[in-house]
Design an enzyme around this catalytic site. Structure first.
Site, PDB file in Angstrom:
ATOM      1  N   GLY A 242      60.092  83.238 -19.845  1.00  0.00           N
ATOM      2  CA  GLY A 242      59.502  82.146 -19.080  1.00  0.00           C
ATOM      3  C   GLY A 242      58.891  81.011 -19.865  1.00  0.00           C
ATOM      4  N   GLU A 276      60.909  88.873 -23.195  1.00  0.00           N
ATOM      5  CA  GLU A 276      62.303  88.572 -22.801  1.00  0.00           C
ATOM      6  C   GLU A 276      62.548  87.066 -22.808  1.00  0.00           C
ATOM      7  OE1 GLU A 276      62.639  90.120 -18.842  1.00  0.00           O
ATOM      8  OE2 GLU A 276      62.797  92.197 -19.480  1.00  0.00           O
ATOM      9  N   CYS A 346      83.372  65.177  -8.069  1.00  0.00           N
ATOM     10  CA  CYS A 346      83.362  64.532  -6.762  1.00  0.00           C
ATOM     11  C   CYS A 346      82.174  65.018  -5.929  1.00  0.00           C
ATOM     12  CB  CYS A 346      84.686  64.838  -6.071  1.00  0.00           C
ATOM     13  SG  CYS A 346      84.958  63.803  -4.672  1.00  0.00           S
TER      14      CYS A 346
END
Ligand code: LLP
Length: 416
Positions: A242, A276, A346
């Site tokens: 994080g 992590e 597009c």
């Protein structure tokens, strides 16, 4: 003048580690992802050093960038991994990681993925629900094995990041409500097939203030102490990832401040910590290089630079309105003016930047979209039949293609 950890302006245009972007593009074309090995090493080592005072293991979150060579580079630095699917586990294994080095996280693990994880002896399976724990137990008993597990708790903490990448709120699908966690552990304490080795939390990504990270670590440590009272011998507290990066180049919470926030909270348990990190390890290391294929100016003065790369290559701006710095590889002389930098897809959301102050741009100019090392290439798609771009790793003045450009034959090989 901008500051990037990885790409710097030189008289021969933008360069990384003495290799010019133009030299690489001359061989591989555009669009292309370039990564600085040096920047990845520096980011990994900075985090590792920041936590050196406390027992810790870094499990690089592969979801940020799971290209084999990147995962191998991290392994060479001593990192372990966080895998979010059976696919990521297999990539980690091919990169040389042993099952014990892997934590397996993720909402929605299939029974097949769980069966394989148990059979492989994955280091820790971070379960997302009581039901998942029960399925793991069943599969483990059937295999005559004991699975190493942790439960992911959802603490209802606002990470303060974009709603699409916040994961620790009550409304999010992740983990189990904090108040139910202790009961879930207790009820399964003697359950055959399960060995509870940790607790897990991850409240979101691109977190730029320490307070939510502190609260998450504190919450996890408090739960761990309760579980210790209940007789669980936990081996680690997994505080998730994080940590944000400075997409605008401004100062932000760094690894040192992050460690100084987390360590005092977990210290009172004396249990090693698992990290992590994904974005903070690889984010700054990468750039997406694209070519201007068209320019146009509306009567009201709005001017567009259309690139040969867009949301198909880098989805973050379209999906989260994310800001990425954009710099010309070789700036042209002239006044800066506002540009809308857009892709070829597009979709009206295929926009990298609106009203961005940039020097004059012309067709065939190269531009670099910076800080695209995390959640760039991994989220690319074949929409509009665009082909996945190649990836190049620059290391010690050398460069090599670590993933070649996809061909239409690669894509059509799957079709009848
Ligand atoms: N651990 C868990 C359980 C996670 O869900 C994540 C990210 C991480 C670790 C790594 O978080 P990091 O250190 O990279 O913030 N595609 C989004 C980000 C999604 C993050 C998903 N989970 C983006 O481009 O911003």
């Amino acid at each position: 003048m901008f500051v990037s950890q990885s790409f710097t302006p030189t008289p021969s245009g933008l360069a990384c580690d003495d290799v010019t972007v133009e030299a690489i593009v001359g061989h591989v074309g555009t669009p292309v992802y370039l990564y600085s090995a040096h920047a990845i090493r520096e980011a990994y080592r900075a985090l590792d050093a920041a936590f050196s005072a406390y027992p810790h293991a870094i499990h690089y979150a592969m979801k940020a960038n799971s290209t084999l060579s990147i995962v191998q580079l991290l392994r060479s630095l001593g990192s372990k991994v966080d895998a979010n699917s059976g696919g990521e586990i297999q990539v980690a294994r091919r990169a040389g990681y042993s099952p014990a080095d892997i934590v397996f996280t993720g909402v929605g693990k299939t029974r097949d993925e769980l069966r394989d994880a148990v059979a492989d002896g994955i280091g820790t399976i971070n379960a997302e629900s009581a039901g998942e724990l029960d399925r793991i137990a069943e599969l483990a008993v059937a295999q005559g094995r004991e699975a190493r597990v942790a439960l992911r708790v959802n603490p209802d903490i606002d990470a303060g990041s974009h709603p699409n990448i916040s994961t620790g709120l009550r409304v999010n699908k992740f983990g189990v409500p904090l108040q139910e966690a202790r009961t879930i552990y207790r009820e399964r304490k003697a359950r055959p097939g399960l060995r509870f080795v940790g607790v897990h939390i991850h409240i979101g990504s691109q977190i730029t203030t320490v307070e939510p990270l502190r609260r998450a670590a504190r919450t996890l440590a408090a739960l761990a102490l309760e579980l210790r009272d209940d007789g669980f011998a936990l081996e680690h507290l997994d505080v998730g990832g994080g940590l944000g990066i400075a997409y605008d180049g401004q100062a932000i919470v760094g690894p040192a401040e992050y460690a100084m926030t987390v360590i005092p909270e977990v210290e009172r348990c004396g249990i090693p910590v698992v990290l992590e990190p994904g974005r903070s390890v690889v984010g700054h290391a990468g750039a997406l290089i694209a070519r201007v294929v068209d320019t146009k100016c509306y009567p009201d003065g709005r001017q567009f630079a259309v690139l040969d790369a867009g949301m198909g290559e880098l989805m973050r701006p379209a999906l989260y309105g994310s800001y990425h710095r954009i710099v010309p590889v070789r700036p042209r002389d002239g006044e800066e003016s506002p540009w809308d930098v857009v892709g070829p897809i597009c979709e009206s959301s295929d926009v990298f930047a609106t009203d961005r102050q940039l020097p004059p741009l012309a067709v065939d100019d190269l531009v670099a979209v910076l800080d695209a090392g995390a959640y760039g290439s991994v989220m690319a798609s074949n929409y509009n039949r665009h082909l996945l771009p190649p990836e190049v790793l620059i290391d010690a003045g050398q460069w090599r293609i670590i993933r070649r450009r996809q061909t239409l034959d690669d894509v059509l090989a799957l079709e009848a």
